[in-house]
Design a protein around this motif. Structure first.
Motif, mmCIF file in Angstrom:
data_model
loop_
_atom_site.group_PDB
_atom_site.id
_atom_site.type_symbol
_atom_site.label_atom_id
_atom_site.label_comp_id
_atom_site.label_asym_id
_atom_site.label_seq_id
_atom_site.Cartn_x
_atom_site.Cartn_y
_atom_site.Cartn_z
ATOM 1 N N GLY A 276 0.799 -1.221 0.000
ATOM 2 C CA GLY A 276 0.000 0.000 0.000
ATOM 3 C C GLY A 276 0.833 1.273 0.000
ATOM 4 O O GLY A 276 0.295 2.362 -0.098
ATOM 5 N N GLN A 277 2.142 1.144 0.127
ATOM 6 C CA GLN A 277 3.013 2.337 0.130
ATOM 7 C C GLN A 277 3.623 2.508 -1.248
ATOM 8 O O GLN A 277 3.782 1.540 -1.991
ATOM 9 N N GLN A 278 3.998 3.743 -1.569
ATOM 10 C CA GLN A 278 4.672 3.974 -2.844
ATOM 11 C C GLN A 278 6.169 4.098 -2.609
ATOM 12 O O GLN A 278 6.599 4.640 -1.582
ATOM 13 N N TRP A 282 8.222 6.376 0.283
ATOM 14 C CA TRP A 282 8.775 5.444 1.273
ATOM 15 C C TRP A 282 10.296 5.652 1.422
ATOM 16 O O TRP A 282 10.806 5.790 2.536
ATOM 17 N N LEU A 283 11.012 5.715 0.290
ATOM 18 C CA LEU A 283 12.464 5.904 0.364
ATOM 19 C C LEU A 283 12.801 7.295 0.887
ATOM 20 O O LEU A 283 13.781 7.475 1.609
ATOM 21 N N GLU A 284 11.954 8.273 0.521
ATOM 22 C CA GLU A 284 12.188 9.640 0.977
ATOM 23 C C GLU A 284 12.173 9.699 2.506
ATOM 24 O O GLU A 284 12.967 10.403 3.117
ATOM 25 N N SER A 285 11.258 8.922 3.102
ATOM 26 C CA SER A 285 11.161 8.958 4.561
ATOM 27 C C SER A 285 12.074 7.913 5.228
ATOM 28 O O SER A 285 12.131 7.844 6.454
ATOM 29 N N HIS A 286 12.756 7.088 4.419
ATOM 30 C CA HIS A 286 13.673 6.095 5.004
ATOM 31 C C HIS A 286 15.024 6.144 4.286
ATOM 32 O O HIS A 286 15.373 5.218 3.545
ATOM 33 N N LEU A 335 19.581 10.052 -4.896
ATOM 34 C CA LEU A 335 19.818 8.639 -5.203
ATOM 35 C C LEU A 335 18.525 7.832 -5.123
ATOM 36 O O LEU A 335 18.304 6.916 -5.915
ATOM 37 N N SER A 336 17.658 8.199 -4.156
ATOM 38 C CA SER A 336 16.379 7.473 -4.086
ATOM 39 C C SER A 336 15.540 7.780 -5.330
ATOM 40 O O SER A 336 14.830 6.916 -5.828
ATOM 41 N N ASN A 337 15.700 8.995 -5.892
ATOM 42 C CA ASN A 337 14.998 9.315 -7.148
ATOM 43 C C ASN A 337 15.488 8.429 -8.290
ATOM 44 O O ASN A 337 14.708 8.030 -9.151
#
Ligand code: ADP
Length: 647
Positions: A276-278, A282-286, A335-337
């Motif tokens: 359910g997460q995108q 998700w990576l932005e917050s982790h 990098l997450s992008n």
């Protein structure tokens, strides 16, 4: 020349006729032998002749052989019973038994011969069907067998090839001594041979040779099976040439390039996302997951420019490792992008990161991450890195110079306003002095009216505030602040700018006007710099009307919301307008038509507005005067509640 298909057609047509003749012959022979055996006084082993019948019928197959064996054995027994059963002599019995044994042995041999013939026929058919070439050469290298595959590949028909010397026909080239030794020692050889087709083209073949001997061990020839390698060779060579080309480009590229395996990186990132997460948010917050994923991107290869960029000793310092520790933490989002882009199927993703070299230098780098074709699951990712440290430093220097120039422009503008500012400060100061004197007078009265004194003090205070306001506005404009973007209320800012030039306008007999649709959304901009632009445009407008005597001097500030949602501020005057054709030049630095002008005001205005994401333009009005206008982007927060655009 007969074709093979033609041969088969003729053979098939003849077969039933030949079978009928053989059958008839067999019946005739059987009947004759039986008649001679029973009715003639020949005392020989006539029944032995039945083996001729069995041999005659042998080509018709196993069943016919068995049937003919049984039949002839039965007829032999019948004939014996008819002629000798009442008086069996020793000689007759032994002839009878010899005949039966002969029939039995012939039947068995025929059956065996039949099955081995069938096997051979099957094998021959398989050889015919084979796509590979199958050739049998006798001990003198003369071709005795040539299959369809050989016909197709070499271009010689079976009739043309059989009987020719193979080495001559196909102009063979192969390691003769090596082959001879292998055939001698192991009876077989496999390797590559080069041959020539009928049309003269050369072929490279993978060949397997088998030495054949007769039962006495005499060498009777060589059977060989070969497959064409020419195409595969050409494809291999092409592939090698492409790889060489890629390697040359890779190594000689002037920018750092490395090839990495990102399969584990992507797996870690994708597996970490809860249902359910995108991936992006998700990576932005982790950021720790991005770190962990990037640590799994193993470098396979790196070019010399990459070695230089990282100030490494050699390629080996990079190959097999990862760059996780080299990226500074603020690059995590970029990098997450990249991970998100690759996961979305993008074949090229760009990101700007900052990394630390082995020599501890901090470099700003733009990464172009490309998915190489053929790599599965992001296993072949090409990263090109462009060192933009110098560009960024130059940009920072440019921004600093722009800020300083803008400041210089403001100071110079205030210099032009000095007289009116001084006047504007002077007025309240003079009022303060007057009110002070009055208050003092009131206090000297025998019965001082404190209310009058109080009113004087109030006036003194309000005039002091007015003077302080002017000083404050000037101070703010003169401040040497670095560029700072805020949400600003444009109406308020326009009022402040008008306040600053109000005195100057009055001195030039200019009437100031404002037009606005009412509630304007906030804009995102640098307050001081936008005010500088406004004051500059207003001053230019006032100065353009210096020589206007035949009409009223009016200067209007018009604000409106544009269809694209931006706010437009237009300063409209009714002065002399731009000299014909000068609209394109007025924003160029040092363009001026004034004897005391510097020509940098509008060029500073343009760089300020463009740096804030807006546009500035100028045009002469239809009747007289000119309009200089600029747009500014509105705050995204307020944009949703924007009023309907004004047509
Ligand atoms: P400066 O005022 O020192 O000349 P600017 O860059 O502000 O420098 O203006 C450049 C030139 O543009 C002016 O010299 C003038 O010729 C022209 N200009 C600017 N604004 C106006 C205007 N409102 N009306 C007519 N001409 C203008």
């Amino acid at each position: 020349m007969h074709t093979k298909a033609g041969h088969e057609l003729v053979a098939n047509e003849l077969r039933p006729r030949r079978s009928a003749v053989l059958n008839a012959l067999a019946i005739l022979l059987t009947a004759s032998i039986f008649a001679i055996d029973v009715f003639t006084p020949f005392d020989g082993a006539i029944a032995v002749l039945y083996i001729g019948v069995i041999l005659l019928l042998a080509p018709f197959g196993r069943r016919v052989v068995i049937a003919s064996g049984l039949m002839t054995a039965l007829l032999t027994i019948l004939a014996f019973a008819f002629g000798h059963l009442s008086d069996p002599s020793e000689g007759a019995v032994s002839r009878f038994l010899v005949s039966l044994v002969a029939i039995l042995i012939t039947t068995l041999l025929s059956i065996r011969d039949r099955s081995s013939r069938t096997t051979l026929e099957e094998q021959a058919r398989i050889l015919e069907l084979s796509h590979d070439t199958v050739i049998f050469r006798n001990s003198r290298d003369i071709i005795v067998y040539w299959n369809d595959g050989a016909e197709k590949l070499y271009g010689w028909s079976r009739d043309a090839a059989i009987g020719r010397i193979c080495g001559e026909l196909l102009q063979c080239r192969f390691p003769t001594q090596e082959i001879a030794a292998a055939l001698e020692n192991e009876g077989q050889w496999s390797g590559e041979v080069v041959r020539t087709r009928r049309d003269g083209t050369r072929l490279v073949l993978a060949s397997r040779w088998l030495r054949r001997r007769d039962p006495d061990g005499r060498f009777i020839g060589t059977i060989e099976s070969s497959a064409d390698l020419t195409e595969r060779r050409r494809a291999d060579e092409q592939l090698r040439a492409t790889e060489r080309k890629y390697r040359t480009i890779f190594d000689s590229a002037g920018f750092a390039t490395w090839e990495s395996d990102w399969s584990e990186t992507m797996r870690i990132a994708l597996d970490s996302v809860p249902d359910g997460q995108q991936l992006g948010p998700w990576l932005e917050s982790h950021p720790e997951i991005t770190q962990q994923a990037i640590a799994a991107a193993v470098i396979r290869d790196a070019n010399p420019a990459a070695v230089d960029l990282f100030e490494a000793d050699a390629r080996e310092a990079l190959i097999g490792g990862n760059l996780c520790g080299r990226y500074t933490p603020e690059g995590s989002s970029a990098l997450s992008n990249v991970i998100v882009g690759l996961a979305a199927g993008d074949s090229l993703v760009e990101a700007e990161v900052r990394l630390q070299t082995f020599g501890k230098r901090i470099a700003d780098v733009v990464l172009r991450v490309t998915l190489l074709p053929g790599g599965q699951n992001w296993s072949h990712v090409l990263v090109m890195a462009f060192d933009v440290t110098e560009r960024n430093e130059a940009r920072a220097r440019y921004e600093q110079i722009s800020t300083e120039l803008a400041h210089a422009g403001r100071v110079s503008m205030l210099g032009q306003l000095a007289a009116s500012i001084a006047h504007e400060v002077n007025q309240p100061l003079a009022a303060i002095v007057n009110y002070g004197k009055s208050a003092k007078r009131f206090l000297h009265h025998s019965q001082p009216d404190l209310d009058d004194v109080g009113r004087c003090v109030d006036k003194m205070i309000s005039n002091a505030v007015r003077a302080a306001d002017v000083v404050d506005r000037v101070r703010k404009l003169a401040r040497k602040a670095t560029s700072q973007t805020d949400l600003i209320d444009l109406s308020e800012l326009i009022e402040d700018a008008i306040d600053l030039i109000r005195r100057e306008a009055r001195a030039h007999g200019v009437t100031l006007r404002r037009r606005s649709p009412g509630d304007l959304p906030d804009v995102v901009a640098d307050r001081v710099q936008v005010q500088q632009v406004l004051v500059n445009l207003l001053m230019n407008g006032i100065h353009s009307m210096r020589e206007v005597y035949d009409r009223s001097r009016e200067l209007c500030v018009d604000t409106s919301v544009m269809p694209d949602g931006t706010i437009r501020v237009a300063v409209i005057d009714c002065g002399t307008g731009f000299p014909t054709g000068a609209e394109a030049q007025i924003f160029e630095p040092f363009f001026t038509t004034k004897s005391d002008g510097m020509g940098i005001g509008l060029s500073i205005c343009r760089s300020i507005i463009e740096n804030q994401g807006g546009r500035i333009s100028a045009a002469n009005n239809e009747l007289f005067g000119a309009t200089v206008s600029f747009t500014l982007p509105v705050s995204a927060l307020r944009a949703v509640e924007m009023p309907e655009p004004i047509s």
